[in-house]
Design an enzyme around this catalytic site. Sequence first.
Site, PDB file in Angstrom:
ATOM      1  CE  LYS A  22       4.189   8.523   2.126  1.00 59.80           C
ATOM      2  NZ  LYS A  22       3.846   7.505   3.111  1.00 59.80           N
ATOM      3  CG  ASN A  23       0.168   8.638   2.681  1.00 62.17           C
ATOM      4  OD1 ASN A  23       1.102   7.845   2.511  1.00 62.17           O
ATOM      5  ND2 ASN A  23       0.195   9.593   3.589  1.00 62.17           N
TER       6      ASN A  23
END
Length: 420
Positions: A22-23
């Site tokens: 995600k990041n």
Amino acid sequence: MDKFVINGGKALSGTVRISGAKNAAVAILPAVLLADSPCIVENLPDISDVATLINALRRLGATVDVINKSTVKIDPRPANSFVVDKEMAEGMRASCYFLGALLGRCNHARVAPPGGCNFGERPIDQHIMGFRALGAQVKDSPDLVEAHADELRGCSVRLKMVSVGATINIMLAAVKAHGFTVINNAACEPHIVDLAIFLNSMGANITGAGTSTIKISGVETLHGTTYRIIPDQIEAGTYMVAAAATNGNVLIDNVTPRHLKSIIDTLVDAGADVSVFDESVRVKMTERPRCCNVLALPHPKFPTDMQPQITTLLSVATGVSTVTDGVWDDRFRYVEQLAKMGANVQVNGKTAIITGVDRLGPAKVKAVDLRAGAAMIIAGLMANGTTEVENTIYIDRGYENVAEKLQMLGADIKRVPVTE
Ligand code: EPU
């Protein structure tokens, strides 16, 4: 709004495949705006934060073709706006990366303040300090941040604290600036390295990512690329803790084991048996967890994004554990929910003192933020009986198909719509 209904008390077993990070995804998607030809981004996680960013890219004018569930082709050339409004920005922290990306693309960005999980104050003063050092004028008001530069010029900055967001934003703004930029006290997280490799594959000249000094030699243009995002360190860590917490035996597949070192060390301290392979790790737990002391700090130390999950595991450990969050001021708001399940956790500032209880009991609880939500699911899997976890919206921001992945491991969990 949905809730997860979990009939806990079953050991997890089998194999779980980890999705893209995600990041990293939320930094790489805005970074595509810096290219002057299309980019293909692979291994995107199917999570709501990614969907939100893709929407925002479209509203800026970029063309986004969804090739399959985890691959998109983005043509940034038609993007003709430098404005990210409140509706696009609120609800996610990563919207602030449009500041650096748009500044780098067209020397102008107007972005509503970012939303994201609430862990107390989340200022962006270090991002703004970096933009100003690069020669931008920045107006920072409560409902809008606007940055403008006639010309971005390389500079040397030192972050006051290690900040993932500021490191990323300064990289995005500096990559096409005139001259040489140095970011001192930079964050070293795997997603920082992934962003640097992505930008270099577009023709950028970035060295030192993964250390505390990042050096960027500005280039005139960046071209399109095809890039595969790294596996998600925190999704992997979450399933590792879930395996240990249920006395399970799980192969966590498609991971980068060196990103997981601090999580593996902590689980071993807590009594888990962890085997490391090239692209997978196996976590087995056959006894009650042992108490231990955990300090969450920037990479390569134990990640703050695993803090609620490890606290939940230690809530049933033998003896008294401490977990300190050295990154965020107020990331223990979920403890109240854990207490409903019988956990004995006292929070003293940034430290939780956890007196292990024999077992957790089922309850109706809420996800108060993304990782806290993951911790509540783990607690539900540990408790004998039926636990309900409300506010799945937070969990959907960062975990792809969490119920389906856990079902494959033998968990009894289902998503149920909440009727008012
Ligand atoms: N800080 C400042 N000023 C700034 C920037 C940060 O004071 O200008 C402080 C923050 O208040 C915090 C510390 O510095 O105390 C670290 O914040 P950082 O900037 O590193 O956090 P972030 O970029 O806002 C990212 C992740 C978070 C993760 C943190 C720390 C993304 C989109 N978010 O946030 O991830 O907790 O780094 O590793 O990458 C999550 O995925 O659940 C999540 C919250």
